[in-house]
Design an enzyme around this catalytic site. Structure first.
Site, PDB file in Angstrom:
ATOM      1  CG  ASP A   1      -2.100  -0.889   1.040  1.00  0.00           C
ATOM      2  OD1 ASP A   1      -2.613  -0.927  -0.086  1.00  0.00           O
ATOM      3  OD2 ASP A   1      -2.509  -1.539   2.010  1.00  0.00           O
TER       4      ASP A   1
ATOM      5  CG  ASP B   1      -6.172  23.559   7.411  1.00  0.00           C
ATOM      6  OD1 ASP B   1      -6.667  22.518   7.889  1.00  0.00           O
ATOM      7  OD2 ASP B   1      -5.882  23.703   6.208  1.00  0.00           O
TER       8      ASP B   1
ATOM      9  CB  THR C   1     -18.020  23.426   3.150  1.00  0.00           C
ATOM     10  OG1 THR C   1     -17.959  24.303   2.010  1.00  0.00           O
ATOM     11  CG2 THR C   1     -18.208  24.206   4.426  1.00  0.00           C
ATOM     12  CB  ALA C   2     -17.952  18.845   0.469  1.00  0.00           C
TER      13      ALA C   2
ATOM     14  CB  THR D   1     -16.657  26.743  -0.308  1.00  0.00           C
ATOM     15  OG1 THR D   1     -16.061  26.063   0.814  1.00  0.00           O
ATOM     16  CG2 THR D   1     -17.974  27.332   0.121  1.00  0.00           C
ATOM     17  NE  ARG D   2     -13.555  20.783  -4.957  1.00  0.00           N
ATOM     18  CZ  ARG D   2     -13.393  21.122  -6.227  1.00  0.00           C
ATOM     19  NH1 ARG D   2     -14.326  21.787  -6.867  1.00  0.00           N
ATOM     20  NH2 ARG D   2     -12.303  20.789  -6.863  1.00  0.00           N
TER      21      ARG D   2
ATOM     22  CG  ASP E   1      -5.787  -2.587   7.035  1.00  0.00           C
ATOM     23  OD1 ASP E   1      -6.311  -2.668   5.895  1.00  0.00           O
ATOM     24  OD2 ASP E   1      -5.416  -1.523   7.543  1.00  0.00           O
TER      25      ASP E   1
END
Lengths: 571, 681
Positions: B312, B349, B379-380, B382-383, B519
């Site tokens: 991974d 942030d 927010t998803a 306004t990104r 996993d």
């Protein structure tokens, strides 16, 4: 430089120069590509049609072995009954008698297994009919059987995954029509022009310089002498084999016969490289085998040219080397070279008496047969070497931290088991046989047999031990040469060596074919940096070391009691 | 914890005494029979005992009683040494596993007794040994988890240092791929309800202990093949010795039974025969020392054959998260001002990316004295995110989101910024554009950080002949870039679980062996399909069940170690076999002249070691044969060092060390022993 040595070197170089193109041709021919012998195709087609063979039908390893073993069994019975009744059959101008049952058992097996353990003498023991239709016939088909089995091995390695090892009948037929027959015709002509007889007349008589009348045996010998070498069989027309002036008239024919016996075994190596498209692998094997041969040849020639220490002690000059048992027209170098070539190749023809070689030269001849894989017999040499490779692959594979694999196929318990069994069998047959003979000699020397065990040996002591050990070694290796001081034409030797010959021939063929059949069926694993490369020099050296160590460890005690003790005793 | 001292002493006092006792217990014929090579030595020992009794009863042809007794003693010790090698390997493995198991014994468990829907479940404290598969128990902050299980309710931080040695707590929660808890670890916060997934005595550790103890240990395929080869060598040498009797009779040489048995024992491969099972156990033990529980010895062996490694990306090749690596101000924008704005916008942030921006700038945001800050959350929709203060509005976000903002306000999106954004993307990074009052200031570059040293490890793997494959959810462009930078050979981008599965199947169909680590429950089929599947201990029960190894450390790079352990295992067997066989050359030169010297004095020339007398020669050879076993036990347990220098070079190296060394060492050893033995004869 000594001209005798130059003669030997030239002979070897010519062999390599001829074997290389022949190998290329063999590879092309078996791959079904266009070759100059394609004109033989109608003959082959006729043979297939008469025999009801479909040459395109592939065989897996079991079918392949079944065909091979079935036809060999048929030949065995055929040869046995012909030899048993030869006196009453045509082509017997000298009126030679029938063979005894035990001798015909031994002789039929001996030639079936491409050996020439001759407990008879050609002049009086066989007729022209049995010489031609038993001995010579078997010399052809046994050589072709060996070649066919080697090609089955090639087929198993040619493709990534396959269970088709080729059609036995087709490969077998082509081995005769496209390899053995053409080469034999060329060689027989050379032999005939150099004085080897090629007539059906009975014994001739000459008046010698002393005024005596001597009967001289002859017969259609040239053709048989060609196949006896090309097919690595070695069985002579005359009792003295290639030491006989009519069987090997001069130094030139001596060279021809030397080249001829190594030609096909060596060519098969090159063919292997071309056929499976791994030339480097073939070259490495060729290199290792050549080094192995030199390890045996160089000391032998040295000892033979040096002469005997026992004679030197008597104050006798030996400017020409050890000449006992040797022909003046060949000399010690060419005879020493021949004695090694004939033992590593499993030919077993002789141009000098091995019994008279220096003790350690005798050991070198035994080692050649014990290893039996430096070039080796027609086709079977590669099969023998293959067994050593499997053991080397297994140990070497573990040493680099991977499950061992050979050319992309995992070598696992089953393959190791078969390889181990084949190795074990030789040790068992040779030492078991010698032990049995030694036991009878010591404990039942006066047994009520036609030939009492106590009378077997011309020279008891260490040399006598060597004679018995040599006989079983030679039988197991399907070689056929002998330390002829041994009285071997009697039930004990005919029967025991007969069985050793049979087992020593077929088990080492069945084993490798079974291994390759199993390997070829397995999933192909692509090579990576972690894979042990079998075409590397390092792996070649590992194989060589394993051959030497395995042979030395298995046979050290008998070699010590025979030639080594004799050598130190003479010092 | 003590179990993490990975280099515990090879011969600890308590283990040695335990192993010594076991060496005698293992003398039972039924146990001895498992090892054909040593079993024949065992028979030889019994024969020698018989010979000693025979001599004591008056027989005179077999040499002195003392001499025969010594041979008997040395052979007996040879057998014991071989047993000891196996026993010490078992003891070490068991000790290692036990120390792991101890942590979970007799912990009080808060077992839940369900009493139906309407009532509150009853809870009672019971010893952990009373928990059965399917039972539920409760763990609260401060509790020790009594048994392996799966969280069915709740989320908790757990201290797994007892198992992994890693002190940072981990989060485990129900439902996801991190729902598995291990007995012996400690809940630090919150409360979880756990369902027991294994019966007592059936956990992976218990299974491993059983493997080590030999009860359920099966020979691996390579071990079987090697045993066959060794058995055939043994038979060859048996033939040598048996046929020697008529040979010797022919040569008029009487050979004593003691000499026959000595020759036989010296020739057969006792060294490898005695150490073979110890090597196998030590392989599993080394895996356990690396904190990997193996479910079979075969899995360790297979690991050495691995051709393809699926890894991974996140956590294995790259450090967990992306990091800011560069600031690119737009033309005409002061760099200092640009950095100030980026720092301010990232002040609130909390994401690792945001923190890395401040880290890169190296400025404490509080040093800018700003008034009335108001933070805008990401927010998803306004990104973007940012900060408003005074009259200033700073935004940071995905390039198209900020571009929209700027263009709506009538500002241009500078060409060089657009160029830079493209460049960063194609280099596998993520660009973040920053604007002040809807005017573009510049671009921040976020990059995946490739673990230091990882590309060297991949190089090492490549030299071993192993292809590495990176599995990532990234788009192909990014994946390609990271793959190249990290030095992996191939990658699977935008990977779904079935992609892994298909990749494994494809490689396998071409004959390669594949290892992977996983996993999640959705990794389970791939783990089962892979030839070596390593499940992380934190993973789901399904994943752990599907794989054939469990890594207690949850360390994805562990696969590399596992492969080396597998290779070491095979190499140790191969090299010791070579050594063992090569030893025979010297032993022959010691014993064979000794046997025949009296009747064939010329053979004195073969006594190249100039050994004192026939008796001293034979004794020195058998003593050497015996003591070489314990001397090689450390090598058998530690394993032969693997060096990724290519197969051929490795073969050459091992051939010189163990092949050539195996020929030379016994010549020296036997000569030295002979000097000592000669003093007493």
């Amino acid at each position: 430089m000594n001209t005798e040595l130059i003669g030997v070197m030239v002979t070897f170089v010519i062999t390599v120069l001829l074997a290389f193109p022949l190998g290329k041709y063999i590879a092309k021919m078996f791959a079904g590509e266009k070759t100059i012998t394609d004109f033989m195709y109608p003959v082959e087609r006729l043979i297939y049609r008469i025999s009801g063979i479909d040459p395109n039908k592939g065989m897996n390893w079991k079918e392949f072995l079944k065909s091979m073993l079935a036809i060999n069994m048929l030949w065995l019975f055929y040869a046995f009954f012909l030899l048993l009744n030869q006196a009453h059959l045509p082509l017997n101008p000298d009126g030679n008698p029938n063979m005894t049952p035990d001798l015909s058992f031994n002789t039929a097996i001996s030639f079936l297994v491409n050996c020439n353990l001759q407990h008879y003498s050609g002049e009086s023991g066989v007729t022209y009919l049995t010489q031609l239709f038993v001995i010579t016939f078997l010399q052809f088909v046994s050589a072709a059987t060996g070649i066919a089995c080697a090609v089955a091995l090639f087929n198993g390695l040619k493709h990534k995954t396959t269970d088709n090892l080729g059609n036995f009948w087709e490969i077998f037929t082509k081995s005769i029509t496209r390899i053995l027959l053409p080469l034999c015709i060329i060689m027989a002509v050379i032999m005939a022009f150099n004085g080897t007889p090629a007539s059906f007349d009975g014994k001739d008589s000459i008046v010698t310089l002393q005024g005596d009348t001597v009967k001289v045996s002859r017969g259609p010998a040239a053709g048989m002498i060609a196949i006896k070498h090309l097919g690595t069989n070695g069985g002579g027309w005359f009792g003295a084999n290639s030491a006989h002036p009519l069987e090997n008239p001069n130094y030139f024919t001596n060279m021809v016969e030397l080249v001829a016996q190594v030609l096909i075994p060596m060519a098969m190596l090159f063919a292997f490289g071309f056929y499976i498209k791994r030339k480097k692998f073939a070259y490495v094997i060729f290199g290792i085998m050549t080094v192995g041969m030199l390890f045996l040849v160089i000391p032998t020639i040295y000892w033979e040219m040096q002469g005997s220490t026992a004679i030197a002690k008597m104050g006798i000059m030996q400017a020409t080397g050890a000449m006992e048992g040797k022909e003046v027209r060949f000399g010690p170098a060419a005879s020493g070279y021949w004695s090694i070539i004939t033992t590593i190749i499993s030919t077993g023809s002789v141009n000098s008496m091995h019994d008279s070689s220096m003790p350690l030269s005798g050991m070198m001849q035994m080692l050649g047969m014990l290893i039996n894989a430096f070039y080796g017999g027609c086709g079977v040499g590669i099969l023998n070497y293959f067994i050593y490779i499997i053991i080397a692959v297994f140990i070497g594979g573990l040493m680099v931290g991977r499950t061992p694999e050979f050319l992309g196929h995992k070598v696992e318990a089953r393959e190791v088991k078969i390889a181990a069994l084949v190795t074990l069998l030789s040790a068992f047959l040779i030492k078991g046989g010698t032990a049995l003979a030694a036991y009878y000699f010591v404990n039942h020397g006066n047994a009520d047999w036609a030939v009492q065990p106590a009378n077997w040996l011309n020279n008891p002591g260490n040399h006598g031990f060597s004679e018995m050990f040599y006989e079983f070694t030679s039988s197991n290796a399907n070689n056929g040469s002998g330390f002829e001081g041994l009285g071997d034409n009697n039930i004990f030797w005919n029967v025991t060596t007969g069985f050793v010959l049979l087992l020593g021939r077929f088990i080492p063929i069945i084993g490798p074919i079974a291994i390759i059949g199993l390997l070829a069926k397995k999933k192909f694993i692509p090579e990576s940096a972690g894979t042990l490369k079998v075409d590397s020099l390092t792996f070649g050296i590992l194989t060589f070391t394993i051959i030497i160590i395995l042979t030395a460890l298995s046979y050290f005690p008998p070699l010590v009691l025979g030639p080594i003790a004799e050598y130190f005793g003479m010092k | 914890m003590s179990i993490h001292k990975k280099n515990t002493k090879l011969f600890e006092g308590s283990l040695v005494s335990q192993a010594l006792k076991q060496s005698f217990v293992k003398l039972k014929p039924a146990v001895m029979l498992k090892n054909p090579v040593m079993f024949t030595v065992y028979i030889g020992t019994i024969i020698m005992l018989g010979v000693c009794i025979w001599i004591a009863a008056g027989e005179t042809s077999q040499g002195s009683l003392a001499y025969n007794l010594i041979i008997f003693g040395v052979l007996f010790i040879t057998v014991l040494f071989a047993n000891f090698a196996e026993a010490i390997a078992e003891a070490r493995g068991k000790a290692q596993a036990n120390s792991l198991r101890k942590t979970r014994e007799d912990t009080p468990a808060k077992k839940i007794f369900p009493v139906g829907e309407m009532y509150v479940n009853e809870m009672k404290i019971v010893p952990s040994s009373e928990l059965r598969k399917g039972d539920h128990f409760l763990c609260e902050a401060g509790d020790m988890i009594p048994m392996d299980g799966e969280i069915i309710k709740g989320i908790a931080t757990i201290d797994e240092s007892a198992i992994t040695g890693e002190s940072a707590p981990v989060i485990r929660e129900s439902g996801g791929d991190k729902s598995s808890v291990t007995g012996g670890t400690k809940v630090l916060s919150d409360k979880i309800e756990v369902r027991v997934t294994t019966e007592p005595g059936e956990s992976f550790l218990d299974k491993m202990i059983a493997l080590v103890e030999g009860a359920s240990r099966q020979k691996t395929p390579n071990e079987i093949a090697l045993t066959i080869l060794l058995a055939s060598f043994t038979i060859i040498f048996l033939i040598v010795c048996v046929t020697l009797k008529p040979f010797a009779d022919y040569a008029n040489t009487p050979i004593t039974i003691g000499a026959f048995v000595s020759l036989y024992v010296c020739l057969i491969p006792t060294t490898i025969g005695g150490l073979l099972s110890a090597i196998g156990i030590a392989g599993m033990d080394r895996a356990l020392r690396a904190n990997v529980i193996t479910k079979s010895g075969k899995a360790v062996e297979t690991a050495g054959d691995i051709d393809v490694l699926l890894l991974d990306k996140t956590g294995t090749i790259t450090i967990g998260n992306r990091k800011a690596t560069n600031f690119y101000p737009a033309d005409g924008v002061d760099e200092k001002h640009f950095i100030k704005c980026t720092v301010l916008s990232s002040m609130a942030d909390e994401t690792p990316e945001g923190k890395s921006i401040i880290e890169l700038a190296g400025i404490n945001p509080l040093s800018y004295e700003i008034q009335n800050p108001r933070f805008i959350k990401f927010t998803a929709e306004t990104r973007n995110s940012g900060i408003d203060y005074e009259q200033i509005k700073i935004r940071k976000g995905a390039s198209d989101a900020i571009r929209n903002l700027a263009e709506k306000a009538g500002n241009i999106f500078p060409a060089e910024t657009a160029e830079r954004v493209k460049l960063i993307s194609s280099n596998g990074g993520t660009p973040l554009v920053v604007a002040e009052n809807d005017k573009i200031l510049g671009v921040i570059e976020l990059q995946d950080i490739i673990k230091p040293g990882i590309s060297e490890r991949f190089e090492r793997l490549r030299k071993m002949g192993i292809k590495t494959v990176m599995v990532t959810g990234d788009n192909p462009l990014t994946a390609k870039f990271i793959a190249e930078k990290a030095g992996v050979d191939d990658f699977i981008a935008e990977a779904k679980p079935e992609d892994k599965m298909n990749y494994i199947k494809k490689e396998q169909s071409e004959g390669r062996l594949v290892a992977m680590m996983g996993d999640g429950t959705n990794d389970a089929p791939a783990l089962a399909q892979a030839d070596v599947g390593v499940a992380m201990n934190s993973g789901t029960a399904a994943a752990k069940e599907a794989g054939n190894m469990v890594d207690l450390d949850n360390d994805p790079t562990k696969l590399i170690e596992i492969v080396e352990i597998g290779k070491q295992l095979l190499m140790t067997r191969g090299t010791l076999t070579t050594f063992s066989i090569a030893n025979d050359v010297a032993k022959y030169f010691a014993i064979v002249p000794a046997l025949f010297i009296t009747s064939i004095p010329a053979l004195q020339a073969l006594n190249i070691m100039q050994l004192h007398s026939p008796e001293s020669a034979i004794l020195s050879a058998v003593i050497f044969n015996a003591i070489i076993i314990p001397m090689l036990i450390p090598l058998a347990l530690k394993g032969v060092a693997y060096k990724p220098i290519g197969a051929v070079a490795l073969l050459r190296r091992n051939l010189i060390i163990y092949g050539l060394g195996g020929i030379i060492v016994p010549f020296i050893g036997i000569k030295l022993l002979d000097l000592v033995v000669a003093l007493f004869i």
